[in-house]
Design a protein around this motif. Sequence first.
Motif, mmCIF file in Angstrom:
data_model
loop_
_atom_site.group_PDB
_atom_site.id
_atom_site.type_symbol
_atom_site.label_atom_id
_atom_site.label_comp_id
_atom_site.label_asym_id
_atom_site.label_seq_id
_atom_site.Cartn_x
_atom_site.Cartn_y
_atom_site.Cartn_z
ATOM 1 N N GLN A 285 0.944 -1.115 -0.012
ATOM 2 C CA GLN A 285 -0.080 -0.116 -0.077
ATOM 3 C C GLN A 285 0.945 1.107 0.033
ATOM 4 O O GLN A 285 2.013 1.432 0.611
ATOM 5 N N ASP A 289 -2.369 5.773 -2.663
ATOM 6 C CA ASP A 289 -3.725 4.995 -2.932
ATOM 7 C C ASP A 289 -4.805 5.683 -2.432
ATOM 8 O O ASP A 289 -6.059 5.600 -2.789
ATOM 9 N N SER A 297 -6.277 3.394 -7.813
ATOM 10 C CA SER A 297 -5.529 2.591 -6.761
ATOM 11 C C SER A 297 -5.893 1.052 -6.798
ATOM 12 O O SER A 297 -4.545 0.606 -6.543
#
Length: 508
Positions: A285, A289, A297
């Motif tokens: 991640q 995002d 994302s």
Amino acid sequence: MARTAHAAASQQDEPIPADAQATIECVTARLGESTDLVSKRFLAMRAWPAGILYIEGMIDTQLLHQSILESLLRDDLPDLEDWEFPEDPLTYIKNEVLVAGDIQTIDKMADLFDFLLAGCVILQLDGSPHAIAIHAVGWEDRNVSEPQSQSVVRGPMEGFTENLRTNTTLIRRKIRSPELWLETTPIGRVTKTNVGVMYIKGLAPEHILDEVKRRLNAIDIDSVLESGYIEEFIQDTAKTPFPTLYNSERPDTIAAGLLEGRIAILVDGTPFVLLVPALFNHFFQSAEDYYQRSDISTLLRMVRYLCFFIAILAPSFYIAITTYHQEMLPTGLLINLAAQREGVPFPAFIEAVLMELTYEILREAGVRIPRTVGQAVSIVGTLVVGQAAVEAGVVSAAMVIIVSITAISSYVIPENGMSIAARMLRFLLMGLAAAFGFYGVLICTLFIIVHLCSLRSFGVAYMSPYAPFESSDMKDTLFRVPWPHMRRRPLSAGGTGSQRLKPPDRQT
């Protein structure tokens, strides 16, 4: 050994001499007459002989002169005969005279050295067995700048620095809540490095918080110079290539983790802050995002997972296919590969190892050499050496392509620790592919999956929410659903799963 321990204990309990000059002489001798130690004698408030001590370069000289010395050497005082002298002059000066913010009373030499070497000004009056430490820290710091290791296209462009107080301020600017608590403790017998534990009261699970404090308090080492020291002491296990603690130099990433119920560990002297517990999906991640649309994302996360598998499996797949499973290739491609490898004297495994080692050498050289010549070395390494190796018949062109794609894929992973784990496992899979073909690759992959499922990060399953499966947390894993649908905090990271998005009002 017992005599040494007794001598150390006696130094810890040694009281401060009642004479300021004796204290100055004791400190000067203990520091070996260091030239950056500054000591001055003067008459405080025109009534009491006093002495001050500080380390040059570690204090704010403007604060020293304008707030401390100016208060102690005021010329607008009444005549001495009109004074009502206090019984405790040092307490009077501390409470009534000095305008500096943080002032503490000390009575042990060990405490005096701790405060002195932390950037405080030490003030003592003759005849007093106590001294006061005035916080006047003012050394030079690096300005807040863009993060070097975790850059984004869209999002904040500020990163942590080497100053602990600056880093806590950057987090508090984003989370302006009285429930954001910070606890600081010195770790390291010699360095006495300040280590802070930051969390949001009510969101951070108490059992994980207690475990973090227990592991930090159990550390007994002479020095802590970077958060990597702390990481190796408090990680659940060292017998794994995968990182079980997340680190970041982005304040927004740490703030987002705190809001999920995780705990941040800040170490003075490094811009990298640890975040626990850390799960496998956290390392794929990026802060970006959550600043872009959910569909973009989600696509980027899928690309990262794909690149992770490419970084681990691509060379081993090539070795297994060209060595044992040629029937899996189309006839035209097989003929082309055979023609390319006709003049190569090494088997595919040796060829891959040579290229991978060459890449690792070039990568390490690119990190260490000055930036002014870094680009030139990259061009020489990727173009000249690769082309020359193919023309000389040392490696095939297909192997150069495979290694290049593998190298590029490893840089797509946002967190460097997971990228290093992929690079380490790549060599193991290459060896098994050379020995057993796809069977060896499959068995090793299964062992890696079982190993990942057995890992824990402060008691939390490393592969959560995949295993054990937590359906409510799947909204922010491989996919990232829109913000209006992520109403609750995740349970997989040890959080409480409490509401973070107010439900819409239902109209009757």
